[in-house]
Design a protein around this motif. Structure first.
Motif, short mmCIF file in Angstrom:
data_model
loop_
_atom_site.label_atom_id
_atom_site.label_comp_id
_atom_site.label_asym_id
_atom_site.label_seq_id
_atom_site.Cartn_x
_atom_site.Cartn_y
_atom_site.Cartn_z
N ILE A 41 42.72 -6.18 -124.49
CA ILE A 41 41.38 -5.91 -123.96
C ILE A 41 41.21 -4.42 -123.72
O ILE A 41 40.13 -3.86 -123.96
N TRP A 42 42.26 -3.76 -123.25
CA TRP A 42 42.23 -2.30 -123.11
C TRP A 42 41.94 -1.63 -124.45
O TRP A 42 41.15 -0.69 -124.52
N HIS A 43 42.55 -2.11 -125.50
CA HIS A 43 42.31 -1.56 -126.84
C HIS A 43 40.83 -1.66 -127.20
O HIS A 43 40.22 -0.68 -127.64
N PHE A 44 40.25 -2.83 -127.02
CA PHE A 44 38.85 -3.04 -127.40
C PHE A 44 37.91 -2.17 -126.57
O PHE A 44 37.03 -1.49 -127.11
N PHE A 90 48.07 4.44 -135.77
CA PHE A 90 49.36 4.79 -135.16
C PHE A 90 49.69 3.88 -133.98
O PHE A 90 50.86 3.57 -133.74
N SER A 91 48.66 3.45 -133.24
CA SER A 91 48.91 2.51 -132.15
C SER A 91 49.39 1.17 -132.71
O SER A 91 50.28 0.53 -132.14
N THR A 142 36.16 -0.22 -116.73
CA THR A 142 36.73 -1.54 -117.01
C THR A 142 37.97 -1.45 -117.89
O THR A 142 38.94 -2.19 -117.69
N SER A 143 37.97 -0.54 -118.86
CA SER A 143 39.14 -0.42 -119.73
C SER A 143 40.37 0.06 -118.95
O SER A 143 41.48 -0.45 -119.15
N ASN A 146 44.03 -3.29 -132.43
CA ASN A 146 43.73 -1.88 -132.68
C ASN A 146 42.66 -1.69 -133.76
O ASN A 146 42.27 -0.56 -134.04
N ILE A 147 42.19 -2.79 -134.33
CA ILE A 147 41.17 -2.70 -135.37
C ILE A 147 39.88 -2.07 -134.83
O ILE A 147 39.10 -1.47 -135.57
N GLY A 148 39.68 -2.18 -133.52
CA GLY A 148 38.50 -1.57 -132.91
C GLY A 148 38.45 -0.07 -133.09
O GLY A 148 37.40 0.50 -133.39
N TYR A 149 39.59 0.59 -132.90
CA TYR A 149 39.65 2.05 -133.08
C TYR A 149 39.28 2.42 -134.52
O TYR A 149 38.53 3.37 -134.76
N VAL A 150 39.84 1.69 -135.46
CA VAL A 150 39.64 2.01 -136.88
C VAL A 150 38.17 1.80 -137.28
O VAL A 150 37.54 2.68 -137.87
#
Length: 334
Positions: A300-303, A66-67, A263-264, A19-23
């Motif tokens: 991978i969905w997260h990224f 939160f995720s 793709t996600s 989840n670091i991608g979101y942040v």
């Protein structure tokens, strides 16, 4: 179990750290807005409420936080942590795009967050064991009927209240000869309402039969994203018809948006667990790691979804840079 990094007392640390991608991308978007904000030129360009862009960036940051909290110990009841800021972020995208040319009649913070609060409450209600599915979907249908009627009248007539005058105007415009702009707006609203009601009705039938509202978060996100994309396509078509220039790199953003989201969603649909099934049934869905021998399909969905959201927010931000120096009185309102 087949792809879980046991670290720091967390069963699947890879599902948390992904989840670091979101942040990071949320912070990156805020910095882009901060250092690219040139301010407004008096009486030129569109009025821009920059607070909405900062709010979108923060919603992406908090979605990651939160995720991550949800994935520390994923369960049916704390699933709300994973969806709250998805709902808020989706709503902010629509409001931000709409306010570009309707800054004086856009829903205020109190109205917007009241709606978000109702949706989050319904999301929590859908996760409560034993709550009748038929009753839940009756409440959802009633809430959406109100939002649909009020929202359609507002978007078509510009009126913030349902009055006799606004209804007469809606009917008069519907059954009279209208300019292309009104026709396009009418059919965009019609398409959005039809597709949304189909989604709501099918979900209500399924929920009433199974006695569950557990798919509500997916439905409400689907509704909000669907309506946003319909409005985005309408907005882009009206820009083109009014002679506003869309440069090649903005079209490239549209392409990358579709690729990243396509793709996600593909990886999202590959289930590796299911919190609504028994432990044995959920374990049977487990799959080996798919990326760097560490991350699974959900990671991978997260990224990819984080990148897709950044792409979408940036597209909304830059879509109207071509009219930045145009006299405000000459900019079309649609």
């Amino acid at each position: 179990f087949k792809c879980a990094d046991h670290r720091l007392g967390i069963f699947a640390f890879n599902n948390v750290i992904s989840n670091i991608g979101y942040v990071t991308l949320g912070i990156l978007f805020i910095l882009l807005i901060r250092y690219n904000d040139r301010g407004e030129t008096p009486n030129r360009g569109l009025h821009t409420d920059m607070s909405l862009y900062y709010a979108m960036g923060l919603s992406l940051v908090f979605e990651g936080i939160f995720s991550a909290l949800y994935h520390v110990c994923p369960s049916r009841l704390n699933f709300q942590f994973d969806t709250t800021f998805m709902i808020i972020g989706s709503g902010l995208l629509f409001i931000t795009l709409y306010q570009k040319r309707h800054s004086t009649i856009t829903a205020g913070a109190f109205q917007a967050f009241t709606l978000f609060g109702v949706l989050v409450f319904l999301d929590v209600l859908s996760l409560l064991p034993g709550f009748p599915g038929w009753l839940f979907w009756t409440i959802v249908s009633g809430v959406y009927a109100y939002v649909s009627v009020v929202g359609s009248v507002h978007l078509y007539t510009g009126s913030s209240k349902i009055t006799g005058a606004s209804i007469r105007r809606l009917v008069r415009h519907t059954f009279s000869s209208r300019p292309f702009q009104s026709v396009s707006r009418f059919y965009s609203l019609l398409a959005a309402n039809i597709m949304t009601w189909i989604l709501i009705i099918l979900s209500a039938i399924d929920g009433s039969i199974t006695g569950s509202g557990r798919n509500f978060s997916t439905v409400v996100l689907g509704v909000m994203v669907l309506n946003f994309f319909i409005y985005l396509f309408y907005y882009t078509a009206m820009k083109y018809r009014n002679g506003e220039h869309i440069v090649w790199w903005k079209w490239l953003l549209f392409v990358t948006m579709f690729v990243s989201w396509g793709t996600s969603l593909y990886f999202f649909e590959i289930a590796v667990t299911n919190k609504f099934l028994t432990f044995q049934q959920s374990e049977a869905l487990n799959k080996p790691c798919a990326l760097f021998h560490y991350f699974d399909y959900h990671d991978i969905w997260h990224f990819l979804s984080a990148f897709g959201l950044l792409n979408l927010m940036f597209l909304v931000y830059v879509l109207d840079t071509d009219v930045r120096n145009t006299p405000r009185s000459e900019i079309a309102v649609f």
